[in-house]
Design a protein around this motif. Structure first.
Motif, PDB file in Angstrom:
ATOM      1  N   LEU A  72       0.018   5.503  -2.573  1.00  0.00           N
ATOM      2  CA  LEU A  72       0.213   4.955  -3.908  1.00  0.00           C
ATOM      3  C   LEU A  72       0.994   3.649  -3.863  1.00  0.00           C
ATOM      4  CD1 LEU A  72      -0.159   5.376  -6.945  1.00  0.00           C
ATOM      5  CD2 LEU A  72       1.968   6.685  -6.962  1.00  0.00           C
ATOM      6  N   ASP A  73       2.016   3.566  -3.007  1.00  0.00           N
ATOM      7  CA  ASP A  73       2.764   2.310  -2.865  1.00  0.00           C
ATOM      8  C   ASP A  73       1.869   1.202  -2.316  1.00  0.00           C
ATOM      9  OD1 ASP A  73       4.971   3.628  -3.800  1.00  0.00           O
ATOM     10  OD2 ASP A  73       5.805   4.039  -1.813  1.00  0.00           O
ATOM     11  N   ALA A  74       1.011   1.571  -1.340  1.00  0.00           N
ATOM     12  CA  ALA A  74       0.098   0.551  -0.797  1.00  0.00           C
ATOM     13  C   ALA A  74      -0.883   0.062  -1.856  1.00  0.00           C
ATOM     14  CB  ALA A  74      -0.652   1.128   0.402  1.00  0.00           C
ATOM     15  N   ARG A  75      -1.423   0.984  -2.669  1.00  0.00           N
ATOM     16  CA  ARG A  75      -2.323   0.563  -3.739  1.00  0.00           C
ATOM     17  C   ARG A  75      -1.599  -0.288  -4.765  1.00  0.00           C
ATOM     18  NH1 ARG A  75      -5.328   6.366  -4.976  1.00  0.00           N
ATOM     19  NH2 ARG A  75      -6.186   6.693  -2.874  1.00  0.00           N
ATOM     20  N   GLN A  76      -0.345   0.071  -5.054  1.00  0.00           N
ATOM     21  CA  GLN A  76       0.424  -0.706  -6.011  1.00  0.00           C
ATOM     22  C   GLN A  76       0.656  -2.131  -5.511  1.00  0.00           C
ATOM     23  OE1 GLN A  76       4.070   1.166  -7.096  1.00  0.00           O
ATOM     24  NE2 GLN A  76       4.777  -0.521  -8.373  1.00  0.00           N
ATOM     25  N   GLU A  77       0.995  -2.237  -4.225  1.00  0.00           N
ATOM     26  CA  GLU A  77       1.189  -3.576  -3.666  1.00  0.00           C
ATOM     27  C   GLU A  77      -0.118  -4.366  -3.659  1.00  0.00           C
ATOM     28  OE1 GLU A  77       3.913  -5.059  -2.861  1.00  0.00           O
ATOM     29  OE2 GLU A  77       5.200  -3.343  -3.282  1.00  0.00           O
ATOM     30  N   ASP A  78      -1.237  -3.663  -3.392  1.00  0.00           N
ATOM     31  CA  ASP A  78      -2.535  -4.348  -3.406  1.00  0.00           C
ATOM     32  C   ASP A  78      -2.869  -4.862  -4.792  1.00  0.00           C
ATOM     33  OD1 ASP A  78      -4.972  -5.311  -2.599  1.00  0.00           O
ATOM     34  OD2 ASP A  78      -5.988  -3.362  -2.755  1.00  0.00           O
ATOM     35  N   VAL A  79      -2.678  -3.997  -5.805  1.00  0.00           N
ATOM     36  CA  VAL A  79      -2.944  -4.434  -7.178  1.00  0.00           C
ATOM     37  C   VAL A  79      -2.002  -5.554  -7.596  1.00  0.00           C
ATOM     38  CG1 VAL A  79      -2.976  -3.660  -9.577  1.00  0.00           C
ATOM     39  CG2 VAL A  79      -3.908  -2.200  -7.799  1.00  0.00           C
ATOM     40  N   LEU A  80      -0.738  -5.466  -7.179  1.00  0.00           N
ATOM     41  CA  LEU A  80       0.226  -6.522  -7.514  1.00  0.00           C
ATOM     42  C   LEU A  80      -0.176  -7.851  -6.884  1.00  0.00           C
ATOM     43  CD1 LEU A  80       2.907  -7.235  -8.881  1.00  0.00           C
ATOM     44  CD2 LEU A  80       4.084  -6.514  -6.812  1.00  0.00           C
ATOM     45  N   THR A  81      -0.655  -7.786  -5.644  1.00  0.00           N
ATOM     46  CA  THR A  81      -1.124  -9.016  -4.988  1.00  0.00           C
ATOM     47  C   THR A  81      -2.319  -9.614  -5.715  1.00  0.00           C
ATOM     48  OG1 THR A  81      -0.348  -8.152  -2.872  1.00  0.00           O
ATOM     49  CG2 THR A  81      -1.910  -9.976  -2.808  1.00  0.00           C
ATOM     50  N   VAL A 147      -3.235   4.082 -10.057  1.00  0.00           N
ATOM     51  CA  VAL A 147      -3.923   5.371 -10.161  1.00  0.00           C
ATOM     52  C   VAL A 147      -5.427   5.192 -10.271  1.00  0.00           C
ATOM     53  CG1 VAL A 147      -4.027   7.513 -11.493  1.00  0.00           C
ATOM     54  CG2 VAL A 147      -1.868   6.310 -11.249  1.00  0.00           C
ATOM     55  N   LEU A 148      -5.835   4.072 -10.889  1.00  0.00           N
ATOM     56  CA  LEU A 148      -7.262   3.808 -11.080  1.00  0.00           C
ATOM     57  C   LEU A 148      -7.905   3.120  -9.889  1.00  0.00           C
ATOM     58  CD1 LEU A 148      -7.122   2.529 -14.771  1.00  0.00           C
ATOM     59  CD2 LEU A 148      -7.576   4.846 -13.968  1.00  0.00           C
ATOM     60  N   ALA A 149      -7.091   2.710  -8.904  1.00  0.00           N
ATOM     61  CA  ALA A 149      -7.655   2.009  -7.756  1.00  0.00           C
ATOM     62  C   ALA A 149      -8.394   2.981  -6.850  1.00  0.00           C
ATOM     63  CB  ALA A 149      -6.547   1.298  -6.973  1.00  0.00           C
ATOM     64  N   ALA A 150      -9.450   2.498  -6.200  1.00  0.00           N
ATOM     65  CA  ALA A 150     -10.247   3.329  -5.299  1.00  0.00           C
ATOM     66  C   ALA A 150      -9.456   3.616  -4.032  1.00  0.00           C
ATOM     67  CB  ALA A 150     -11.555   2.625  -4.951  1.00  0.00           C
ATOM     68  N   PRO A 151      -9.541   4.848  -3.476  1.00  0.00           N
ATOM     69  CA  PRO A 151      -8.824   5.148  -2.229  1.00  0.00           C
ATOM     70  C   PRO A 151      -9.427   4.415  -1.049  1.00  0.00           C
ATOM     71  CG  PRO A 151     -10.236   6.971  -2.833  1.00  0.00           C
ATOM     72  CD  PRO A 151     -10.297   5.994  -3.978  1.00  0.00           C
ATOM     73  N   ASP A 152      -8.585   4.279  -0.018  1.00  0.00           N
ATOM     74  CA  ASP A 152      -9.026   3.615   1.199  1.00  0.00           C
ATOM     75  C   ASP A 152      -9.954   4.548   1.975  1.00  0.00           C
ATOM     76  OD1 ASP A 152      -9.388   1.987   3.317  1.00  0.00           O
ATOM     77  OD2 ASP A 152      -7.319   2.076   4.069  1.00  0.00           O
ATOM     78  N   PRO A 153     -11.188   4.133   2.299  1.00  0.00           N
ATOM     79  CA  PRO A 153     -12.105   5.035   3.038  1.00  0.00           C
ATOM     80  C   PRO A 153     -11.586   5.428   4.412  1.00  0.00           C
ATOM     81  CG  PRO A 153     -13.302   3.201   2.042  1.00  0.00           C
ATOM     82  CD  PRO A 153     -11.845   2.872   1.923  1.00  0.00           C
ATOM     83  N   ALA A 154     -10.811   4.552   5.066  1.00  0.00           N
ATOM     84  CA  ALA A 154     -10.312   4.848   6.418  1.00  0.00           C
ATOM     85  C   ALA A 154      -9.108   5.764   6.420  1.00  0.00           C
ATOM     86  CB  ALA A 154      -9.966   3.549   7.158  1.00  0.00           C
ATOM     87  N   ALA A 155      -8.430   5.894   5.274  1.00  0.00           N
ATOM     88  CA  ALA A 155      -7.221   6.717   5.220  1.00  0.00           C
ATOM     89  C   ALA A 155      -7.602   8.189   5.163  1.00  0.00           C
ATOM     90  CB  ALA A 155      -6.380   6.345   3.992  1.00  0.00           C
TER      91      ALA A 155
END
Length: 308
Positions: A72-81, A147-155
């Motif tokens: 979730l933190d990684a997705r948040q940073e991605d969306v923030l970027t 929360v709405l961001a798609a999950p990482d397929p490799a994770a």
């Protein structure tokens, strides 16, 4: 491996509990205490296994929660970027005329030039203040959109594992409900039968008097050890017999014990014992705690009035 331990523990507990009831019914207290201690040990072992399993599941949940929080933190940073990319592009394209080559000449009025510098400085101050105050709002917005961001397929737990999930509503199927209902009904029936059986076995009833004159008990004494003489056997038999004279409801005042040879002894009890007292006497004799001595009841019989 843990399931096998659960199965063996449950079987051991069932066996120990069954023999505990059997030995209590036979008035064999030493064996009943041993089975009770074994049942207690098995219960403690099962409790430890269940507690260990719960702790392992809690640890797995904590690791899963930490992994999800990191994702979730990684997705948040991605969306923030992504939210900051348009602002960075605008910053790069601001005041492009200042980057023009110096070989071009412009005619500026000194007053307009000074005014332009002052206005540019004011615009820069306003832009910095706006960007500084907008960062918390951007981070909050990125946290809500993560929360709405798609999950990482490799994770782990990504898109590749979505196909393995059961369909919605599969856990509340009719078959599962029927199985649970059947198991509960069988367990209730077995528990009711066990309670009724124990109540029937442990119920206090009036004993019928034995009309015979005496009861004879033939026992065999076995000694373990290098010195297995007839005197030691007779002494062991006498000690066990005297210790069990108080186990019956009727006092055994006239209860002599005679030696038949080859480790066999016969005891005559007057008056004759009823069924319950005879069971208590047999249980006491076979459950004797004399060191290196074991006594077995070979035969029991009643002598009618008028017989020798």
């Amino acid at each position: 491996m843990r399931k096998i331990a659960y199965v063996f523990g449950a079987l051991a507990a069932a066996g120990a509990g069954t023999y505990l009831v059997v030995y209590l019914y036979r008035w064999q207290w030493q064996r009943a205490m041993i089975c009770g201690v074994l049942l207690l040990v098995v219960e403690v072992m099962l409790f430890g296994l269940v507690t260990l399993g719960r702790l392992n599941r809690i640890e797995e949940r904590l690791r899963d929660t930490d992994r999800r929080q990191r994702e979730l933190d990684a997705r948040q940073e991605d969306v923030l970027t992504r939210l900051r990319e348009p602002g960075a592009a605008r910053e790069e394209t601001r005041f492009r005329w200042l980057d023009d080559p110096a070989d071009r000449t412009y005619v500026f009025v000194p007053v307009l030039m000074v005014a332009g510098v002052v206005l540019s400085g004011l615009a820069w101050v306003v832009q910095k203040a706006a960007s500084a105050t907008a960062r918390p709002a951007e981070r909050h917005l990125a946290g809500r959109l993560a929360v709405l961001a798609a999950p990482d397929p490799a994770a782990p737990g990504g898109l590749d594992e979505l196909d393995d999930l059961p369909p919605l509503g599969a856990g509340s199927s009719r078959r599962r409900t029927a199985r649970v209902t059947t198991v509960i009904a069988l367990a209730t029936a077995l528990l009711a039968a066990l309670i009724v059986g124990l109540a029937n076995l442990t119920q206090t009833r009036a004993e019928d008097a034995n009309e015979n004159a005496a009861t004879s008990v033939v026992v065999q004494v076995d000694l373990r050890g290098p010195e297995m003489t007839s005197d030691r056997r007779a002494l062991a038999a006498q000690q066990i017999w005297e210790s069990c004279r108080h186990s019956t409801a009727a006092p055994l005042r006239h209860a002599a014990l005679g030696d038949l040879g080859d480790g066999m002894f016969a005891g005559v009890v007057r008056p004759a014992l009823n069924e319950h007292d005879l069971m208590r006497l047999r249980g006491c004799l076979e459950d004797a705690t004399l060191e290196r001595a074991h006594l077995t009841v070979v035969a029991v019989g009643d002598a009618e009035s008028g017989n020798d």
